[in-house]
Write a protein that holds these residues in place. Structure first.
Motif, PDB file in Angstrom:
ATOM      1  N   LEU A   1     -84.921  58.394 -43.212  1.00 57.00           N
ATOM      2  CA  LEU A   1     -86.318  57.957 -43.230  1.00 57.00           C
ATOM      3  C   LEU A   1     -87.121  58.567 -42.088  1.00 57.00           C
ATOM      4  O   LEU A   1     -88.340  58.752 -42.207  1.00 57.00           O
ATOM      5  N   GLN A   2     -86.454  58.870 -40.992  1.00 56.75           N
ATOM      6  CA  GLN A   2     -87.168  59.477 -39.867  1.00 56.75           C
ATOM      7  C   GLN A   2     -87.683  60.861 -40.237  1.00 56.75           C
ATOM      8  O   GLN A   2     -88.832  61.214 -39.946  1.00 56.75           O
ATOM      9  N   ALA A   3     -86.829  61.646 -40.887  1.00 60.26           N
ATOM     10  CA  ALA A   3     -87.257  62.979 -41.313  1.00 60.26           C
ATOM     11  C   ALA A   3     -88.381  62.891 -42.337  1.00 60.26           C
ATOM     12  O   ALA A   3     -89.348  63.662 -42.290  1.00 60.26           O
ATOM     13  N   LEU A   4     -88.276  61.937 -43.255  1.00 59.11           N
ATOM     14  CA  LEU A   4     -89.329  61.768 -44.266  1.00 59.11           C
ATOM     15  C   LEU A   4     -90.646  61.355 -43.626  1.00 59.11           C
ATOM     16  O   LEU A   4     -91.720  61.828 -44.018  1.00 59.11           O
ATOM     17  N   ALA A   5     -90.573  60.455 -42.638  1.00 64.18           N
ATOM     18  CA  ALA A   5     -91.791  60.016 -41.960  1.00 64.18           C
ATOM     19  C   ALA A   5     -92.453  61.175 -41.230  1.00 64.18           C
ATOM     20  O   ALA A   5     -93.682  61.315 -41.232  1.00 64.18           O
ATOM     21  N   LEU A   6     -91.645  62.030 -40.592  1.00 64.54           N
ATOM     22  CA  LEU A   6     -92.203  63.159 -39.849  1.00 64.54           C
ATOM     23  C   LEU A   6     -92.722  64.259 -40.765  1.00 64.54           C
ATOM     24  O   LEU A   6     -93.427  65.169 -40.312  1.00 64.54           O
ATOM     25  N   LEU A   7     -92.395  64.200 -42.048  1.00 66.62           N
ATOM     26  CA  LEU A   7     -92.915  65.178 -43.001  1.00 66.62           C
ATOM     27  C   LEU A   7     -94.113  64.661 -43.788  1.00 66.62           C
ATOM     28  O   LEU A   7     -95.065  65.393 -44.049  1.00 66.62           O
ATOM     29  N   ASN A   8     -94.073  63.362 -44.153  1.00 62.03           N
ATOM     30  CA  ASN A   8     -95.026  62.870 -45.151  1.00 62.03           C
ATOM     31  C   ASN A   8     -95.941  61.752 -44.678  1.00 62.03           C
ATOM     32  O   ASN A   8     -96.852  61.365 -45.408  1.00 62.03           O
ATOM     33  N   ASN A   9     -95.687  61.219 -43.495  1.00 61.78           N
ATOM     34  CA  ASN A   9     -96.543  60.144 -43.007  1.00 61.78           C
ATOM     35  C   ASN A   9     -97.983  60.630 -42.845  1.00 61.78           C
ATOM     36  O   ASN A   9     -98.224  61.745 -42.389  1.00 61.78           O
ATOM     37  N   LYS A  10     -98.957  59.780 -43.190  1.00 61.78           N
ATOM     38  CA  LYS A  10    -100.368  60.189 -43.145  1.00 61.78           C
ATOM     39  C   LYS A  10    -100.796  60.579 -41.745  1.00 61.78           C
ATOM     40  O   LYS A  10    -101.600  61.499 -41.555  1.00 61.78           O
ATOM     41  N   PHE A  11    -100.283  59.867 -40.758  1.00 62.48           N
ATOM     42  CA  PHE A  11    -100.607  60.209 -39.369  1.00 62.48           C
ATOM     43  C   PHE A  11    -100.130  61.621 -39.045  1.00 62.48           C
ATOM     44  O   PHE A  11    -100.874  62.427 -38.472  1.00 62.48           O
ATOM     45  N   ILE A  12     -98.902  61.947 -39.425  1.00 69.17           N
ATOM     46  CA  ILE A  12     -98.347  63.275 -39.161  1.00 69.17           C
ATOM     47  C   ILE A  12     -99.132  64.343 -39.912  1.00 69.17           C
ATOM     48  O   ILE A  12     -99.460  65.407 -39.356  1.00 69.17           O
ATOM     49  N   LEU A  13     -99.452  64.075 -41.157  1.00 70.38           N
ATOM     50  CA  LEU A  13    -100.213  65.056 -41.946  1.00 70.38           C
ATOM     51  C   LEU A  13    -101.561  65.332 -41.304  1.00 70.38           C
ATOM     52  O   LEU A  13    -102.006  66.485 -41.206  1.00 70.38           O
ATOM     53  N   ASN A  14    -102.221  64.275 -40.857  1.00 70.87           N
ATOM     54  CA  ASN A  14    -103.534  64.435 -40.236  1.00 70.87           C
ATOM     55  C   ASN A  14    -103.446  65.228 -38.948  1.00 70.87           C
ATOM     56  O   ASN A  14    -104.269  66.126 -38.685  1.00 70.87           O
ATOM     57  N   LYS A  15    -102.456  64.921 -38.110  1.00 72.98           N
ATOM     58  CA  LYS A  15    -102.346  65.616 -36.824  1.00 72.98           C
ATOM     59  C   LYS A  15    -101.829  67.049 -36.991  1.00 72.98           C
ATOM     60  O   LYS A  15    -102.180  67.934 -36.214  1.00 72.98           O
TER      61      LYS A  15
END
Length: 1006
Positions: free
Chosen positions: A926-940
């Motif tokens: 889930l950590q890898a998925l969050a760092l790829l697809n999380n809206k915050f990550i996408l925006n930054k």
């Protein structure tokens, strides 16, 4: 002790004959020195005054001689006839670990010689440490004695300060060597993240790499410890311990809007290097030590930062139990945080593992019995300065936003005037329409009217005379919340008061929303409601024409509770926000000419020419279209379409910033006072009793405020009465905790500092220095650090400086086979263990690398959750708002219990429902998925890509180089350059930025 000589030949012969050789001392078994330790370590654990297994109490002479349910235990002078000796001889007792032969012989001799009890008629079960529990002699309870630095002459070059000498001595004893120094780039990244929680810039790294001297390193250490970022980083560590949460938890989980001053106080105190003993005293009794000073109220937020049950039930048992639960939560946190003792485990009985009596637990709860959760209004001179600063920002942002939006509106209206825009929208379609041409029927639906009193159709309008004449319809056929009420009305005169035009009401009239004229304000339209519960002034101009000609009146009720009035298609006054009322099918109806059933001054005098009902909130342009007027209203879609991409992004950022600033302005309020969530102290809390087995309804003896007597070098007696004031109790508690002779106080904080720098403390359980906790890997080093802290005036920055300038800290992180073979967990510190970034540092690092980090300090936290009240319970759901207010450091996040983004959750941000001395460090998909697809990550990632594009003028090599420098503070190698350029070509620069965020090099600090 009696000595028997062995001088005569016969005695020597006898001893030789039975096989005893060497120098022998024959003596009787002394109870105090020989037997008491055996009983305490092996027997009294089960057979004592509190836990009578076999109905046997071996802690007192009389009860021991009396025996238990199996009969007499000891027959003085007759061991073979004594049950005690037979149980011991046959290894029946103690059952887990029988006595060895020497101990057996001592017990046998003691019984043979008369079983004399000795000087202590009652044995203290805590007197000695056993294999099952700690005693008064437990290591952490002993006074701190500053140890001498080990003599490591052969390795003097490696010893930068005494820390290294203690570590090296342990390594040598295990036949290990320390690792080589870390490379300059790895060391400087490690240092920045440890002290500030943020990565260094590429320039800062390059500067140190070019000159990695000891002097340059120490200069960086001093600079970082002086940075405001230090307090934010280490303040976050402290908030973990304080279980800082901005909602109550439990069933209701209500929002705490005013706990943030405690967070700001912690950060400031750490930045100011407040002496640690003062830092602690302020969190226990700051409101007492500094009466009238808002700083004191802020600091004691520590005590009430935890859970608070606001639903305690009606029975006396439930209320008392809830209060006891609350006291346990508070004193448990105090004990674990400041002295590393789990005192809360003694609520129902004596502590099973540590020398803490149940009575002492209640003495401690007595010390905080006056502590309750609540809010206080405090005067704070800082408020006015903050307000002025806020107002300046709000005015500046509002002016800039208005300029952008006016330009967009002018563009839209200009196109309309030139005929380039689409035609005005068709009037919206209602769910019901009453035209009142010649009947009372609903021309669209089935809500046909029935005339009451003298109400009638006349001249194509509904005529109501203000004298109990009105129209009511059938029950509505579907429920709805948001709605629009609309009518064309002509008044008989402007001096009437309180009549309703069109409204929705429950069948009995108890609940209603209605268009009303002049009920609370003469000559003005308003939204009427039951008990005025949803009624506020539109602050509009007086009505001057409705008695001469029909006017169009509409009121819109939006889903979020916003109520907007319109007159002749134009907004009437200003909208306001309230609660939204739902009207249910089968139990609600429409009325005309009356405010609601059962009221006074209810009736309208005039004509209603037409009326319409909508089951949704109409937009301004729809209202204008229905009213038949030309609208200058520009919809959100039209405005957005008229703006360039740059101005659209800027407008969104300004709106987000204004939302946060206005919310903060509202929270600061007016005047010189502000609300703080803090201790609502009761000055005279009364007496406290021991509760038998922890049962709130089974009270025992009254206890005086006090503490744990196992710390023998100073008194645990506060010397105050059982009914002492709250101020006396908490002052004494603070003094006991921070007493110069309290060995736990400095040991615990020295270990915490070490823990956060190395990932594991010298004691690996930072909150538990008792029997169930860890044992110190380097006990002499721990005591040296604790005594050093005391020597330097309890200043923590000095302790940080010692640790990070040691060569132990500056070792490389690479594993070595010989080290792993001997000490796989690196408890001996033969290398610096790698550390994964915590959730907050990871988010902050992404913000900094993307160029979006907002370093604004203090004040109410930014809200990246939606707050959803539902049937008395508050729910929190993560949202992803955009704007610089939301790009602040994570320590300034509004932190309710529940509702966090995936970045924080998956990277083990702790639940603030309990103190978190040591965070979990997990590795999950889930950590890898969050760092790829999380809206915050996408925006930054998008923001970082845009910044790189602006800096590179389309040069791919520059883009890749700058991306690596930003993320890793190094240049890419040739293979990385090739792969990164290919990735950009195939998937874009944003994807490269996402990939860098997801790399081990970004989230693992070596």
């Amino acid at each position: 002790m009696r000595q028997y000589g062995l001088n005569n030949p016969f005695s020597r012969f006898i001893l030789f004959a039975i096989g005893i050789t060497g120098t022998i001392s024959i003596h009787s078994a002394d109870f105090d020195q020989d037997i008491a330790p055996i009983f305490v370590r092996s027997c009294v654990e089960c057979h004592n005054g509190f836990d009578l297994k076999g109905k046997l109490n071996l802690s007192q002479r009389n009860s021991a001689l009396k025996g238990g349910k199996s009969g007499t235990l000891i027959l003085p002078g007759k061991p073979e006839e004594s049950l005690l000796w037979n149980k011991i001889k046959n290894d029946d007792m103690p059952p887990d670990k029988p006595l060895d032969q020497k101990e057996k012989k001592l017990v046998q001799d003691w019984i043979s010689e008369g079983a004399n009890w000795g000087t202590n008629l009652k044995l203290d079960p805590f007197q000695f440490t056993t294999n099952k529990r700690g005693g008064y002699d437990w290591w952490s309870l002993q006074p701190i004695k500053r140890p001498n630095q080990p003599d490591i002459t052969k390795s003097a070059k490696w010893v930068a300060n005494p820390i290294d000498a203690f570590v090296l001595a342990k390594l040598k004893s295990a036949k290990l060597k320390p690792s080589s120094p870390a490379l300059p780039r790895a060391l400087i990244r490690r240092l920045y993240f440890d002290i500030t929680g943020l990565p260094p810039s590429a320039k800062e790294v390059a500067k140190f790499v070019s000159n990695p001297t000891n002097e340059a390193y120490k200069k960086i250490v001093d600079d970082l410890l002086s940075s405001p970022r230090y307090g934010e980083r280490w303040g976050r560590h402290w908030l973990d311990l304080a279980r800082f949460g901005e909602s109550d938890g439990f069933e209701r989980n209500n929002t705490r809007n005013n706990l943030w001053p405690y967070r700001d106080w912690v950060i400031k105190a750490i930045n100011d290097d407040m002496p640690y003993d003062e830092f602690v005293r302020m969190q226990i009794a700051g409101d007492i030590l500094k009466p009238g000073d808002p700083v004191g109220q802020k600091s004691v937020g520590f005590l009430v930062a935890g859970l608070h049950n606001t639903v305690v039930g009606g029975s006396e048992f439930m209320k008392k139990t809830a209060r006891q639960d609350e006291l346990e939560e508070i004193i448990g946190t105090v004990g674990q945080t400041f002295v590393g003792l789990t005192v809360n485990c003694a609520r129902c009985h004596n502590h099973k593992y540590d020398p803490i009596l149940q009575k002492e637990y209640y003495q401690l709860t007595s010390a905080i019995a006056g502590v309750f959760h609540g809010e206080r209004n405090v005067s704070d001179p800082e408020l006015e300065r903050q307000r002025k600063s806020l107002l300046t920002q709000i005015e500046s942002f509002s002016k800039e936003l208005k300029l952008i939006e006016n330009q967009g509106r002018q563009t839209v209206i200009s196109k309309r005037n030139q005929g380039k825009a689409t035609t005005m929208p068709e009037p919206p379609k209602p769910i019901s329409r009453w035209e009142f041409d010649n009947n009372l029927k609903d021309s669209i639906g089935n809500l046909h009217g029935k005339a009451k009193g003298s109400a009638r159709i006349s001249g194509g309008a509904l005529l109501v005379d203000g004298n109990e004449s009105w129209i009511e319809t059938n029950s509505i056929e579907s429920s709805f919340r948001s709605k629009t009420l609309e009518a064309w009305v002509e008044l008989s005169n402007l001096n009437q008061k309180g009549g309703g035009v069109i409204g929705l009401q429950s069948l009995n009239g108890a609940t209603f929303d209605s268009i009303v004229f002049a009920e609370l304000e003469a000559h003005r339209w308003m939204s009427g409601s039951d008990g005025h519960s949803r009624t506020k002034s539109f602050r509009a101009k007086e009505e001057n024409f409705a008695h001469q000609q029909p006017v169009h009146i509409a009121i819109v009720y939006q889903e979020d509770g916003t109520v907007i009035g319109y007159r002749n298609g134009v907004q009437y006054g200003k909208p306001y926000k309230t609660n939204l009322q739902e009207f249910f099918k089968g139990s609600s109806q429409v009325i005309f000419g009356m405010r609601h059933k059962g009221g006074r001054n209810n009736y309208l005098k005039g004509k209603i020419h037409r009326a319409q009902l909508y089951d949704r909130a109409l937009a301004p342009n729809e209202i204008a279209a229905s009213a038949g007027v030309e609208s200058s209203f520009v919809s959100e879609l039209e405005l957005a379409a008229a703006l360039s991409k740059t101005k659209k992004t800027k407008r969104m950022a300004l709106k987000d910033q204004l939302t946060g600033l206005l919310a903060r302005q509202k929270e600061l309020g007016k005047g010189s006072k502000m609300k703080i969530y803090t201790v609502a102290a009761r000055s005279n809390p009364g007496t406290v009793r021991i509760l038998k087995r922890g049962n709130a309804m089974d009270e025992g003896e009254i206890v005086r405020p006090g503490a744990v007597s196992a710390l023998r070098t100073f008194s645990s007696d506060f010397g105050i009465k059982a009914n002492a004031s709250d101020s006396d109790r908490r002052k004494q508690l603070a003094n006991w905790i921070t007493h110069p002779k309290n060995p736990l106080f400095n040991r615990v904080i020295a270990n915490r500092i070490w823990h956060y720098h190395f990932g594991t403390g010298l004691v690996e359980t930072p909150n538990d220095f008792g029997f169930n906790g860890g044992r110190p890997s380097h006990p002499e080093l721990l005591d040296w650090l604790a005594s050093e802290l005391k020597t330097n005036g309890q200043r923590l920055k000095g302790l940080h400086r010692l640790i990070v300038t040691s060569n132990t800290y500056r070792q490389a992180a690479a594993p070595r086979e010989e080290g792993l073979a001997v000490d796989s967990e690196n408890r001996l510190l033969w290398r610096k263990s790698p550390v994964r970034l915590d959730a907050e540092s990871l988010r902050d690092a992404v913000l900094k690398v993307s160029g979006k980090l907002n370093l604004k300090m203090g004040g109410p936290g930014f809200r990246d959750v939606s707050v959803i009240p539902n049937n008395g319970t508050t729910y929190y759901e993560p949202i992803y708002p955009i704007g610089s207010e939301y790009d602040r450091r994570t320590v300034y996040r509004f932190s309710p219990r529940g509702g966090r983004s995936a970045i924080l959750d998956t990277f083990d941000c702790p639940d603030p429902s309990t103190t978190a001395p040591r965070r979990a460090v997990t590795t999950t998909p889930l950590q890898a998925l969050a760092l790829l697809n999380n809206k915050f990550i996408l925006n930054k990632a998008d923001a970082m890509a845009n910044r790189l594009k602006a800096q590179s003028n389309g040069n791919r090599d520059k883009q890749v180089k700058q991306a690596f420098l930003s993320a890793f503070q190094r240049n890419p190698d040739s293979e990385e350059m090739l792969l990164a350029k290919r990735l950009i070509e195939d998937y874009g620069l944003t994807t490269l930025c996402r990939s860098l965020f997801n790399s081990n090099e970004f989230i693992i600090i070596n």
